[in-house]
Design an enzyme around this catalytic site. Structure first.
Site, PDB file in Angstrom:
ATOM      1  N   LYS A 114       0.815  -1.217   0.000  1.00 21.64           N
ATOM      2  CA  LYS A 114       0.000   0.000   0.000  1.00 21.64           C
ATOM      3  C   LYS A 114       0.847   1.265   0.000  1.00 21.64           C
ATOM      4  O   LYS A 114       0.423   2.316  -0.450  1.00 21.64           O
ATOM      5  CB  LYS A 114      -0.973   0.011   1.184  1.00 21.64           C
ATOM      6  CG  LYS A 114      -2.097  -0.984   1.000  1.00 21.64           C
ATOM      7  CD  LYS A 114      -3.295  -0.654   1.853  1.00 21.64           C
ATOM      8  CE  LYS A 114      -4.452  -1.544   1.477  1.00 21.64           C
ATOM      9  NZ  LYS A 114      -5.599  -1.422   2.342  1.00 21.64           N
ATOM     10  N   LYS A 196      -4.352  -8.734  -6.188  1.00 21.62           N
ATOM     11  CA  LYS A 196      -5.626  -9.177  -5.609  1.00 21.62           C
ATOM     12  C   LYS A 196      -6.723  -8.154  -5.922  1.00 21.62           C
ATOM     13  O   LYS A 196      -6.430  -6.968  -6.107  1.00 21.62           O
ATOM     14  CB  LYS A 196      -5.495  -9.425  -4.107  1.00 21.62           C
ATOM     15  CG  LYS A 196      -5.537  -8.190  -3.262  1.00 21.62           C
ATOM     16  CD  LYS A 196      -5.829  -8.503  -1.800  1.00 21.62           C
ATOM     17  CE  LYS A 196      -6.004  -7.180  -1.075  1.00 21.62           C
ATOM     18  NZ  LYS A 196      -7.051  -7.111  -0.128  1.00 21.62           N
ATOM     19  N   LYS A 199     -10.809  -3.009  -3.070  1.00 22.04           N
ATOM     20  CA  LYS A 199     -11.770  -1.898  -3.126  1.00 22.04           C
ATOM     21  C   LYS A 199     -11.121  -0.635  -3.648  1.00 22.04           C
ATOM     22  O   LYS A 199     -11.712   0.138  -4.369  1.00 22.04           O
ATOM     23  CB  LYS A 199     -12.280  -1.575  -1.717  1.00 22.04           C
ATOM     24  CG  LYS A 199     -13.172  -2.582  -1.125  1.00 22.04           C
ATOM     25  CD  LYS A 199     -13.718  -2.006   0.174  1.00 22.04           C
ATOM     26  CE  LYS A 199     -13.695  -3.039   1.269  1.00 22.04           C
ATOM     27  NZ  LYS A 199     -12.447  -3.113   2.003  1.00 22.04           N
TER      28      LYS A 199
HETATM   29  N1  AQP Z   1      -9.320 -10.227  -3.205  1.00 20.28           N
HETATM   30  C1  AQP Z   1      -9.710 -10.837  -2.111  1.00 20.28           C
HETATM   31  N2  AQP Z   1      -9.933 -12.171  -2.088  1.00 20.28           N
HETATM   32  C2  AQP Z   1     -10.341 -12.794  -0.950  1.00 20.28           C
HETATM   33  N3  AQP Z   1     -10.559 -12.140   0.217  1.00 20.28           N
HETATM   34  C3  AQP Z   1     -10.341 -10.822   0.244  1.00 20.28           C
HETATM   35  N4  AQP Z   1     -10.464  -9.896   1.215  1.00 20.28           N
HETATM   36  C4  AQP Z   1     -10.127  -8.685   0.730  1.00 20.28           C
HETATM   37  N5  AQP Z   1      -9.790  -8.775  -0.563  1.00 20.28           N
HETATM   38  C5  AQP Z   1      -9.907 -10.094  -0.903  1.00 20.28           C
HETATM   39  C6  AQP Z   1     -10.893 -10.185   2.576  1.00 20.28           C
HETATM   40  O1  AQP Z   1     -12.000  -9.359   2.861  1.00 20.28           O
HETATM   41  C7  AQP Z   1     -11.997  -9.023   4.251  1.00 20.28           C
HETATM   42  C8  AQP Z   1     -12.171  -7.546   4.410  1.00 20.28           C
HETATM   43  O2  AQP Z   1     -11.056  -6.868   3.840  1.00 20.28           O
HETATM   44  P1  AQP Z   1     -10.742  -5.372   4.237  1.00 20.28           P
HETATM   45  O3  AQP Z   1     -11.751  -4.484   3.692  1.00 20.28           O
HETATM   46  O4  AQP Z   1     -10.616  -5.239   5.670  1.00 20.28           O
HETATM   47  O5  AQP Z   1      -9.319  -5.046   3.719  1.00 20.28           O
HETATM   48  P2  AQP Z   1      -8.500  -5.475   2.517  1.00 20.28           P
HETATM   49  O6  AQP Z   1      -8.040  -6.883   2.670  1.00 20.28           O
HETATM   50  O7  AQP Z   1      -7.394  -4.505   2.383  1.00 20.28           O
HETATM   51  O8  AQP Z   1      -9.566  -5.386   1.345  1.00 20.28           O
HETATM   52  P3  AQP Z   1      -9.603  -4.576   0.029  1.00 20.28           P
HETATM   53  O9  AQP Z   1     -10.879  -4.888  -0.633  1.00 20.28           O
HETATM   54  O10 AQP Z   1      -8.366  -4.842  -0.740  1.00 20.28           O
HETATM   55  O11 AQP Z   1      -9.673  -3.093   0.474  1.00 20.28           O
HETATM   56  P4  AQP Z   1      -8.662  -1.915   0.294  1.00 20.28           P
HETATM   57  O12 AQP Z   1      -8.460  -1.761  -1.176  1.00 20.28           O
HETATM   58  O13 AQP Z   1      -9.344  -0.749   0.907  1.00 20.28           O
HETATM   59  O14 AQP Z   1      -7.407  -2.294   0.996  1.00 20.28           O
HETATM   60  C9  AQP Z   1     -10.665  -9.530   4.823  1.00 20.28           C
HETATM   61  O15 AQP Z   1     -10.887 -10.739   5.524  1.00 20.28           O
HETATM   62  C10 AQP Z   1      -9.839  -9.791   3.596  1.00 20.28           C
HETATM   63  O16 AQP Z   1      -8.899 -10.823   3.806  1.00 20.28           O
END
Ligand code: AQP
Length: 329
Positions: A114, A196, A199
């Site tokens: 990040k 991956k 969001k």
């Molecule tokens: N691509 C993914 N595949 C499987 N699981 C995923 N998770 C996130 N992306 C994937 C799981 O979703 C839960 C919530 O995630 P989060 O919002 O707390 O943070 P993150 O992992 O950083 O998710 P994002 O979507 O990638 O958000 P941003 O872009 O804001 O950082 C967690 O259990 C995560 O493992």
């Protein structure tokens, strides 16, 4: 009778929740609700580790809670609340900070990813895993259902808890373990299968949001990158197809092998068309519940207020116990 296992997990209100969040995390939370003691959290303090627009953040907090409920979390069976409504998270995080090494945090891959290419990175982003450890440890959590990307952070929470227990007594903190389903633990971006699905990703074609309408889903899947070749096969050398097959399998509740068998001799176009319909149908019940929740915003606000109240005695008991043990009683 055995004590029920305590389950805790969270999701950031950092944008539109996508099918990766659903397949890797939220649907497993919903499926595991019976027979466990569940706590789920909209982790807004994590979202502010990167810049957020205040109005959008406020909207995203409610939206994320709606998504969790629409995806099957029953507020009668599980506690659902917003992290910043419980000040104990930040207080425990400080105590844990003082028992965490800089070197441990420097090794966290999410921080590296990040922060990559950014001119300035907040101390909060560096410290994110300690706040996450506080979220988990505050509730005497046994199991943390997460996607694969969060495994390293849960391991760190275990290390910090182990260190505190060896210093102040083994009954200070419960040592949690990550529970990660093998299938769908890491859904990849539709435009780049090496990254991956996220969001906060730039191009909106890289993810399918749980709110996307049928035409948008069809368009995004049509545009999704594929690998060289034309057969529908599953393998490490075909990462884009493996990702699409994983998504198909999750929504159709069908084994990847069986899907591959059925598409023998058929091409990408037909497979993608069918995949789009499978996703549209899989998301339809969630979207219908979202419509109901949109028409009743007061309900979600009440669920979150009740959830924060139910979480309070658990959080304050753990924080009080830790403070006593370390001499801050
Ligand atoms: N691509 C993914 N595949 C499987 N699981 C995923 N998770 C996130 N992306 C994937 C799981 O979703 C839960 C919530 O995630 P989060 O919002 O707390 O943070 P993150 O992992 O950083 O998710 P994002 O979507 O990638 O958000 P941003 O872009 O804001 O950082 C967690 O259990 C995560 O493992």
């Amino acid at each position: 009778m055995d004590k029920k296992k305590r389950v805790f997990s969270g999701i950031q209100p950092s944008g539109s929740a996508h099918i990766g969040n659903y397949i890797g995390a939220i649907r497993n939370w919903a499926a595991g609700q019976e027979g466990k003691d569940n706590i789920f959290c909209v982790v807004d303090l994590h979202a502010i580790t990167v810049p957020q627009d205040p109005k959008e953040l406020e909207e995203n907090i409610l939206e994320t809670a709606k998504i969790i409920i629409a995806a099957g979390i029953d507020p009668e069976k599980s506690i659902l609340f917003v992290q910043s409504d419980r000040p104990e998270h930040a207080e425990l995080a400080w105590i844990l900070n003082c028992h965490t090494q800089m070197g441990e945090l420097s090794r966290m891959t999410q921080y590296k990813e990040k922060g990559e290419g950014k001119q300035s990175v907040s101390a909060g982003l560096f410290d994110y895993p300690v706040l996450m450890a506080a979220d988990i440890l505050l509730y005497d959590t046994d199991e943390v259902p997460v996607g694969d990307d969060q495994k390293q952070h849960v391991e760190l929470a275990r290390d910090i808890a182990g260190r505190i227990n060896s210093r102040y007594g083994k009954d200070t903190l419960v040592i949690p373990k990550p529970t990660i389903k093998k299938e769908g633990a890491r859904i990849m971006s539709l435009s780049d299968p090496k990254k991956k699905m996220a969001k906060s990703a730039k191009g909106e074609n890289s993810y399918i949001a749980l709110r996307d309408d049928a035409d948008t889903i069809r368009r995004k899947i049509k545009k999704a990158v594929t690998d060289s070749g034309s057969e529908i096969v599953y393998g490490k050398d075909k990462p884009a197809l493996a990702n699409l097959l994983t998504i198909y399998s999750a929504f159709a509740d069908e084994k990847i092998q069986d899907i591959v068998e059925r598409y023998k001799g058929k091409g990408y176009a037909e497979f993608k068309q069918d995949l789009a319909e499978v996703v549209v149908q899989g998301l339809a019940p969630i979207q219908a519940r979202l419509d109901d929740l949109d028409n009743d915003p007061g309900y979600v606000v009440k669920v979150l207020a009740d959830g924060a109240q139910k979480a309070a005695p658990i959080a304050s008991a753990t924080l009080g116990r830790v403070k006593n043990k370390i001499g801050l009683g």
